[in-house]
Design an enzyme around this catalytic site. Structure first.
Site, PDB file in Angstrom:
ATOM      1  N   ASP A 119       0.789  -1.232   0.000  1.00 52.17           N
ATOM      2  CA  ASP A 119       0.000   0.000   0.000  1.00 52.17           C
ATOM      3  C   ASP A 119       0.818   1.277   0.000  1.00 52.17           C
ATOM      4  OD1 ASP A 119      -2.644  -0.802  -0.298  1.00 52.17           O
ATOM      5  OD2 ASP A 119      -2.727  -1.512   1.763  1.00 52.17           O
ATOM      6  N   ASP A 177      -7.402  -4.217  -4.953  1.00 50.80           N
ATOM      7  CA  ASP A 177      -6.939  -2.881  -4.546  1.00 50.80           C
ATOM      8  C   ASP A 177      -5.512  -2.612  -5.024  1.00 50.80           C
ATOM      9  OD1 ASP A 177      -8.463  -4.560  -2.850  1.00 50.80           O
ATOM     10  OD2 ASP A 177      -8.410  -3.152  -1.202  1.00 50.80           O
TER      11      ASP A 177
END
Ligand code: GLY
Length: 394
Positions: A119, A177
């Protein structure tokens, strides 16, 4: 009596004439609200930081008991608040927001060397990526190129993807994601000239297209791969209702990321895939354009929405509208406008100093864990402001 009737008719005629707020007026109103809210949110962060000096504090959401939920800089969402502050600075030109953006961004700098999570793409692109775009500050460049190289250590050529999480539950997890984090690899390739970063992003996108999508172009959340063979081992529901359902934010990440891939690569397969994803999503949206947290929740229509998914989808639709024929473009823009108008309504937009200073209400993080349900989320705020900036620059 006649006079009363005349007054009544005149008032009715005026009400009938009341015009819809233009998108420019709406944008101005929302950024005005964001400017107020984010000072409030910053003050709340300062109060939390006072109790825990030394470690930077970032907003996250609101707990079930109604208390403010903060995070440290490692939480995947830490880049969204500085990113939102950058958008407010870009829109208003008020240096106060630039200084605030820099204050929150500074705490993220160590992430450039983080290799145990995917991330850092979200975290560094929303903060340093926007800083570079808006201010041209060359000090952002090594942070972004280091970050891209750190993310690249998670790429496995056998699987053809970067690994999402290192948790023991999975062998080699890849979540939808993760497509969003490919922007850091592509940006890093452009800034450093290292083509291998770009090749990894393209490989990740092709592998995702192949394995993450069902025949109807909806997507799974979590896939687990065998890094020895590159074979898919198992599909998991992740944050979705079930393994076969379409988790709204997962669809949103797909709708945002494939036009982004097309922007960087010009590859028509990325564009065709983005269109297929959009065509899956559009007929499944409710009247106001704000999706339920999972398109296949059995509790619809008595279930919670996900404003964050709408904000991300609006960004994707606006970008996609620039790459397709006139009719499709108009269709995508009208849905994006509907989403934006709903998010800007008093139903979704927080009033001044409401909800600790977040901008939007009614997002859903992880429904089945009862975590961040019908609550504010920093990424809803960030992508809502991004959607407005994208609309403005069309
Ligand atoms: N897993 C990140 C998200 O909630 O979208």
């Amino acid at each position: 009596m006649k006079r009363i009737l005349c007054v009544f008719l005149a008032a009715a005629a005026l009400a009938g004439c009341s015009r819809q707020e233009t998108m420019a007026e709406l944008t101005d109103r929302v950024f005005g609200r964001a400017a107020v809210q984010f000072l409030c949110l910053d003050a709340n962060m300062d109060s939390v930081a006072l109790a825990c000096p030394g470690s930077p504090v970032y907003p996250r959401s609101i707990n079930v008991d109604g208390s403010l939920w903060t995070s440290d800089y490692k939480w995947w969402c830490s880049g969204f608040f500085p990113g939102s502050l950058w958008y407010v600075y870009e829109y208003t030109g008020d240096p106060k927001y630039k200084n605030l953006a820099l204050k929150y961004q500074a705490g993220l700098e160590p992430l450039r060397h983080r290799t145990d999570d995917h991330d850092i793409g979200f975290q560094l692109m929303c903060s340093y990526g926007n800083c570079l775009r808006i201010t041209g500050d060359s000090l952002c460049v090594p942070v972004l190129t280091d970050g891209a190289r750190s993310l690249a250590t998670r790429f496995d050529p056998e699987v053809g993807c970067t690994r999402s999480w290192d948790t023991k539950k999975y062998v080699f997890s890849v979540i939808i994601d993760n497509m969003m984090n490919m922007e850091l690899l592509l940006k890093g390739a452009g800034l450093s000239g290292d083509e291998s970063l770009r090749e990894m992003a393209v490989s990740h996108a092709y592998t995702t297209m192949k394995n993450h999508f069902r025949k109807d172009n909806s997507c799974y959340h979590v896939l687990d791969y065998d890094p020895e063979t590159g074979e898919l081992i198992k599909v998991y529901p992740g944050q979705g209702y079930s393994v076969d359902s379409a988790w709204a934010r997962g669809q949103a990440w797909a709708l945002y990321s494939f036009p982004m891939m097309y922007r960087f690569t010009g590859d028509p397969q990325m564009l065709a895939h983005a269109v297929a994803v959009a065509e899956y999503i559009l007929p499944r949206l409710p009247e106001d354009g704000i999706p339920y947290w999972d398109f296949d929740s059995p509790d619809i229509p008595d279930d919670v929405r996900d404003a964050s998914a709408a904000a991300v989808m609006a960004c994707g639709l606006i970008e996609l509208s620039g790459y397709v024929d006139k009719d499709s473009s108009a269709r995508y823009l009208s849905v994006a406008e509907k989403m934006i108008r709903s998010l800007a309504s008093e139903e979704y937009l927080a009033s001044e100093e409401e909800v600790y200073g977040f901008l939007l209400k009614h997002s859903t993080g992880f429904k089945l864990r009862n975590s961040e349900v019908d609550a504010p989320l920093t990424y809803a705020d960030y992508y809502f402001l991004e959607a407005l900036m994208r609309w403005r620059s069309m």
